[in-house]
Design an enzyme around this catalytic site. Structure first.
Site, mmCIF file in Angstrom:
data_model
loop_
_atom_site.group_PDB
_atom_site.id
_atom_site.type_symbol
_atom_site.label_atom_id
_atom_site.label_comp_id
_atom_site.label_asym_id
_atom_site.label_seq_id
_atom_site.Cartn_x
_atom_site.Cartn_y
_atom_site.Cartn_z
ATOM 1 N N HIS A 168 0.795 36.612 -17.393
ATOM 2 C CA HIS A 168 0.672 37.314 -18.669
ATOM 3 C C HIS A 168 2.060 37.690 -19.199
ATOM 4 O O HIS A 168 2.640 38.689 -18.747
ATOM 5 C CB HIS A 168 -0.163 38.591 -18.501
ATOM 6 C CG HIS A 168 -1.614 38.345 -18.310
ATOM 7 N ND1 HIS A 168 -2.502 38.284 -19.364
ATOM 8 C CD2 HIS A 168 -2.334 38.115 -17.187
ATOM 9 C CE1 HIS A 168 -3.720 38.043 -18.897
ATOM 10 N NE2 HIS A 168 -3.635 37.938 -17.587
ATOM 11 N N CYS A 178 -3.192 32.764 -19.257
ATOM 12 C CA CYS A 178 -4.180 32.998 -18.212
ATOM 13 C C CYS A 178 -5.424 32.134 -18.451
ATOM 14 O O CYS A 178 -5.328 30.913 -18.407
ATOM 15 C CB CYS A 178 -4.498 34.481 -18.091
ATOM 16 S SG CYS A 178 -5.256 34.929 -16.512
ATOM 17 N N GLU A 204 2.807 39.084 -21.965
ATOM 18 C CA GLU A 204 2.742 40.386 -22.642
ATOM 19 C C GLU A 204 2.719 41.560 -21.672
ATOM 20 O O GLU A 204 2.880 42.710 -22.084
ATOM 21 C CB GLU A 204 1.516 40.427 -23.572
ATOM 22 C CG GLU A 204 0.179 40.666 -22.908
ATOM 23 C CD GLU A 204 -0.439 39.448 -22.244
ATOM 24 O OE1 GLU A 204 -1.598 39.532 -21.813
ATOM 25 O OE2 GLU A 204 0.247 38.389 -22.146
#
Length: 218
Positions: free
Chosen positions: A195, A83, A197
């Site tokens: 993202h 990001c 994660e």
């Protein structure tokens, strides 16, 4: 190298510990740090981040981390930006003025300009990735080699990356009637606008692919 050491750079922004937990699925040696010597000694560097471009660069500068990141890139240390962290790899950002970036990949970070009326900004939610290069092996020889055409990842952003050289854009994503670069790459440097994660099993697979690349290059 079976368990490479990965340094997640703590520069005052980012979802650091969720990312650390995700990477520790693949190697136990994942540290969150703002120490230049720890970052320099790592087998790979991850630059996460949420927030404004200028604040991110200021966070790195205040901690004296600009030289160590640039030196690591010069010697070929694998890097992953997420990001805002990915955006900082570029030459400059145009958020609240024009601000100099790390300059590891020539290009500019600009506002996401959509074509369809009523499209919400920021772009928040799940979306797909489409290979942007002409080479059929572009994704196979990258952190995206395990992705399938139907797979989606999670985005939260209102600015996008525009690499100067189209060859540095690995994938594009469609939103609001426009297409933006969603993954950049230059050698061992990768940047994801989304993202990993927060992207479930697909994102975990991408992180695992990165650790695999790190292990092979260490």
């Amino acid at each position: 190298m079976k368990n490479p050491t990965i340094a997640i750079v703590d520069y005052g922004v980012g979802n650091l510990y969720n990312l650390q937990r995700a990477l520790r699925v693949f190697t136990p040696n994942v540290v969150v740090t703002e120490e230049a010597d720890v970052i320099a000694a790592a087998d790979a560097i991850v630059l996460p981040g949420v927030g404004a471009f200028a604040s991110g660069m200021r966070g790195l500068e205040l901690r004296g981390l600009l030289p160590v990141i640039k030196e690591a890139a010069a010697k070929g240390t694998p890097m992953l930006g997420i990001c805002l962290g990915a955006q900082l790899f570029l030459s400059e950002g145009q958020e609240f003025g024009v601000h100099q970036g790390l300059g590891l990949i020539p290009g500019t970070v600009v506002p996401l300009a959509v074509q369809n009326p009523g499209t919400k900004i920021p772009h928040i939610g799940w979306n797909g990735l489409v290979a942007s290069g002409k080479s059929p092996d572009a994704l196979q020889n990258s952190i995206l080699h395990s992705m399938k055409p139907q797979d989606q990842v999670y985005f939260v952003h209102s600015f996008v990356m525009e690499p100067r050289d189209a060859a540095h854009c690995l994938t594009n994503t469609e939103y609001g009637g426009t297409s933006f670069c969603s993954v950049i790459r230059s050698g061992n440097i990768y940047g994801c606008q989304f993202h990993p994660e927060k992207s479930g099993a697909v994102g975990l697979g991408i992180l695992g692919n990165f650790v695999e690349i790190v292990a092979e290059s260490a």
